[in-house]
Scaffold this motif. Structure first.
Motif, mmCIF file in Angstrom:
data_model
loop_
_atom_site.group_PDB
_atom_site.id
_atom_site.type_symbol
_atom_site.label_atom_id
_atom_site.label_comp_id
_atom_site.label_asym_id
_atom_site.label_seq_id
_atom_site.Cartn_x
_atom_site.Cartn_y
_atom_site.Cartn_z
ATOM 1 N N GLY A 138 4.594 -26.483 0.360
ATOM 2 C CA GLY A 138 4.736 -26.719 1.797
ATOM 3 C C GLY A 138 3.805 -27.804 2.308
ATOM 4 O O GLY A 138 4.208 -28.653 3.121
ATOM 5 N N GLU A 139 2.561 -27.802 1.852
ATOM 6 C CA GLU A 139 1.601 -28.815 2.281
ATOM 7 C C GLU A 139 1.979 -30.195 1.746
ATOM 8 O O GLU A 139 1.850 -31.208 2.449
ATOM 9 N N THR A 140 2.461 -30.231 0.507
ATOM 10 C CA THR A 140 2.827 -31.512 -0.101
ATOM 11 C C THR A 140 4.027 -32.133 0.595
ATOM 12 O O THR A 140 4.074 -33.353 0.828
ATOM 13 N N ASN A 181 -1.546 -28.805 -9.095
ATOM 14 C CA ASN A 181 -1.757 -30.243 -8.962
ATOM 15 C C ASN A 181 -0.570 -31.024 -9.515
ATOM 16 O O ASN A 181 -0.096 -31.991 -8.912
ATOM 17 N N GLU A 182 -0.065 -30.572 -10.651
ATOM 18 C CA GLU A 182 1.093 -31.244 -11.233
ATOM 19 C C GLU A 182 2.338 -31.043 -10.368
ATOM 20 O O GLU A 182 3.227 -31.902 -10.346
ATOM 21 N N LEU A 183 2.387 -29.938 -9.642
ATOM 22 C CA LEU A 183 3.503 -29.692 -8.726
ATOM 23 C C LEU A 183 3.639 -30.818 -7.706
ATOM 24 O O LEU A 183 4.746 -31.338 -7.466
ATOM 25 N N GLN A 184 2.525 -31.225 -7.093
ATOM 26 C CA GLN A 184 2.620 -32.263 -6.062
ATOM 27 C C GLN A 184 3.032 -33.613 -6.665
ATOM 28 O O GLN A 184 3.799 -34.364 -6.053
ATOM 29 N N HIS A 185 2.571 -33.911 -7.860
ATOM 30 C CA HIS A 185 2.968 -35.179 -8.495
ATOM 31 C C HIS A 185 4.455 -35.156 -8.884
ATOM 32 O O HIS A 185 5.140 -36.184 -8.804
ATOM 33 N N ASP A 240 -5.226 -33.403 -6.348
ATOM 34 C CA ASP A 240 -5.563 -34.808 -6.101
ATOM 35 C C ASP A 240 -5.214 -35.216 -4.671
ATOM 36 O O ASP A 240 -4.254 -34.716 -4.087
ATOM 37 N N SER A 241 -5.978 -36.150 -4.154
ATOM 38 C CA SER A 241 -5.735 -36.645 -2.785
ATOM 39 C C SER A 241 -4.622 -37.682 -2.735
ATOM 40 O O SER A 241 -4.072 -37.959 -1.676
ATOM 41 N N SER A 242 -4.288 -38.279 -3.879
ATOM 42 C CA SER A 242 -3.211 -39.270 -3.916
ATOM 43 C C SER A 242 -2.162 -38.836 -4.932
ATOM 44 O O SER A 242 -2.431 -38.026 -5.823
ATOM 45 N N PHE A 243 -0.962 -39.404 -4.794
ATOM 46 C CA PHE A 243 0.161 -39.011 -5.647
ATOM 47 C C PHE A 243 0.297 -39.963 -6.832
ATOM 48 O O PHE A 243 0.014 -41.164 -6.734
ATOM 49 N N THR A 244 0.750 -39.400 -7.944
ATOM 50 C CA THR A 244 1.030 -40.181 -9.141
ATOM 51 C C THR A 244 2.475 -39.954 -9.554
ATOM 52 O O THR A 244 2.928 -38.811 -9.623
#
Length: 634
Positions: free
Chosen positions: A335-337, A464-468, A495-499
């Protein structure tokens, strides 16, 4: 004189004398009202301990009593739509002594279950099936010359699904005896949405109808003889006036006799109405009952959406009992991502099927109301609706539970994957989900999704891998499934930035010489833990995080499979047609005929229990992985 605190002096509860609905039928109205209070107390105390569906069950206590008093259950078939409101039903049908085991491992189910009781004629867990079930049973009884009754209880939230109206339409055409109880509390899991919900909420009281009638009479009397003639006709059709302003018009059009709306917490009125329906029903009839979700427990009445399904809580104030130090859930990270990505990409829109809270989309709905769509309980529509959005260049994300996505397989194949549209399915609650049991476990998705062309399937090892992966999916040009489990993540930093990840590229986490471990998604960290245990025993295990179930990284996987000579796949899914099957196909295509073990669930429905208990039973926790590797090497 006996001490008032001794057990013998404690008044016996009426509930303790009820072993079947037969016992209900000897009680007075006053006793039934007392029993309703006792049922609510028992449900509240049990759910406070075990968790469960509190508000739905509290809302139908009087309705449950009235149905069992009036109808000759189990000879008369009583079918509950979804079934999460059946706690009172279970207490009254011989399961009182085991009710404390509700939703526990090896305990009684939180939903109707045929193996538990003859009072559960069908197994339900998903919405909008009761009318179709009931009509099928009614048609069978007609063929068999069985004159017993069939009663289907369906909520107004379930009425937002097309299947409910398919059943109603067919029932009106067949003209079979079928009683449909519309339990109307203006809620499904969250607040109902849609035009149908607005229509059902047009409830006019008797006083309102009388006021409307008096107003019409006054106006017509002013028209002299013409007005008197019209008034004479209208006086004969007061029910038609009422039907025009209430949902009766809709159901009468479907050839149902419509009765209601009637109060759902007044036992005398409920019983009298149901007796009339029982004795005079010829053809399908719909009884519209108005109830309050969470009735009898103030926190649940005030915030029914918070108590639809809840974990253990404190009874005094309704506050949930939270475990300290628990990592953030995958759902919350999702949800946040989505909100972060939406601020960067105006093409992003989201869809839910009546579950904005459960899927983590409520913050998005608040921040981006014009880019958020709640379609109601209509997964099939949601997928094709997403396809339409994608046709016009948007990037739709449909957040849905794995077990509910089963309902929209054809739409995914035909409307999304065939035209290769960039629709993202955020598949929440994949794998076993815990106490909700077999109707809600998401253990089939890898098997029924893997065969679809054009579809990319990802599974993150942690939050963390979910957001990327979500960022990667958003920038993909075709359909993507992002699969993640229920519950807490691994507690890793986000992480604060996306990869952006390379599609189809896996990640080597650990080198090894004796065996290759291939765990999917939430099984990666248990596999790493297992590799540590094996290393202590002198066994060297390589670990690869596949990241992509489809397409597989054939280069990395075959390289390390050939190097180690043994392969173990681990998935929170059934092994038939799942991730392990895809690895076997890959190895066969490369003529690597190696000893391979597929760890997952076997060809059966998985019982209820905590995720930890079910992972251990299936041998896909770290101990099970270690045990399987030892057996291979032995």
């Amino acid at each position: 004189m006996q001490n008032a605190d001794t057990p013998a002096a404690v008044a016996t509860r009426l509930l303790d004398t009820i072993d079947s609905p037969l016992d209900l039928r000897r009680l007075s109205l006053i006793q039934l009202m007392q029993l309703a209070d006792e049922l609510r107390d028992t449900i509240i105390t049990t759910v406070a301990e075990n968790g469960g569906h509190l508000a739905p069950s509290l809302g139908v206590v009087e309705l449950t009593l009235a149905l069992h008093v009036v109808f000759n259950t189990p000879y008369d078939r009583l079918i509950w739509d979804v079934g999460h409101q059946t706690y009172a039903h279970k207490l009254l049908t011989g399961r009182r002594e085991r009710f404390h085991t509700l939703r526990r491992f090896k305990g009684i189910s939180g939903f109707p279950k045929r193996s538990e009781s003859v009072y559960d004629p069908v197994e339900t867990g998903h919405s909008s099936t009761s009318v179709s079930y009931g009509l099928g049973i009614s048609a069978a009884k007609n063929i068999l010359n069985d004159r017993s009754k069939v009663i289907a209880v369906i909520g107004d939230g379930s009425m937002t699904a097309g299947m409910a109206f398919e059943g109603l339409n067919h029932a009106g055409d067949l003209d079979r005896d079928l009683v449909v109880i519309l339990n109307d509390n203006e809620m499904s899991i969250s607040k109902n949405v849609g035009a149908l919900s607005s229509f059902l909420s047009r409830k006019l009281t008797g006083r309102t109808i009388r006021r409307l009638r008096d107003h019409i009479e006054d106006r017509l009397m002013a028209l002299s003889s013409v007005g008197e003639n019209i008034l004479s006709v209208l006086r004969k059709s007061e029910e038609s006036i009422k039907g025009f302003f209430t949902p009766g018009m809709l159901f009468e059009a479907l050839k149902f006799k419509y009765i209601g709306p009637i109060p759902g917490h007044e036992l005398d009125g409920l019983i009298a109405t149901l007796e009339n329906v029982r004795d005079h029903n010829h053809g399908p009839v719909l009884v519209h009952v108005i109830t309050t979700k969470g009735k009898g427990y103030k926190p649940a009445e005030t915030h029914p959406d918070n108590y639809h399904g809840i974990g253990p809580f404190t009874i005094s104030d309704g506050s949930p009992i939270k475990k300290t130090g628990t990592p953030v859930t995958y759902t919350k990270v999702f949800g946040e991502t989505v909100c972060r990505l939406a601020r960067l990409d105006k093409r992003l829109v989201t869809i839910t099927a009546a579950m904005p809270d459960g899927t983590g989309l409520s913050p998005f709905a608040t921040e981006f109301p014009d880019r958020f769509f709640d379609v109601g309980i209509a997964e099939q529509h949601a997928v094709t609706f997403a396809a339409g959005l994608a046709v016009e260049g948007l990037r739709p994300i449909f957040a849905v539970y794995s077990s509910f996505m089963q309902r929209a397989l054809d739409q995914l194949i035909h409307d999304v994957c065939l035209p290769n549209l960039p629709v993202i399915i955020a598949l929440d609650r994949s794998g076993v989900v815990g106490a909700d049991g077999p109707t809600h476990h998401g253990v089939f998705d890898l098997s029924f999704l893997r065969f679809i062309p054009n579809l990319t399937i990802m599974a993150p090892k942690d939050e963390n891998e979910l957001q990327h992966m979500l960022f990667t999916a958003l920038n993909s040009e075709g359909p993507v499934i992002l699969r993640y489990p229920r519950g807490s993540g691994e507690g890793v930093a986000v992480d604060s930035s996306f990869t952006s990840l390379d599609i189809g590229k896996a990640e080597l986490l650990r080198e090894g010489d004796d065996v290759l471990l291939l765990p999917v998604g939430n099984r990666v960290h248990p596999a790493l833990k297992a590799a540590d245990h094996l290393a202590a025993e002198g066994i060297s295990a390589a670990v690869i995080n596949p990241r992509f179930i489809k397409p597989l990284d054939d280069v990395l996987i075959t390289k390390w499979a050939a190097h180690t000579g043994r392969v173990v796949t681990i998935e929170d899914n059934i092994v038939h047609g799942g991730f392990g099957s895809s690895v076997l196909q890959l190895l066969h295509a490369r003529t690597l005929l190696l000893p391979t073990r597929l760890l997952g669930y076997q060809d059966q429905f998985i019982e209820q229990g905590s995720q930890t208990e079910l992972w251990a039973k299936a041998g896909i926790d770290s101990n099970g992985i270690v045990r399987s590797v030892r057996e291979m090497l032995a």
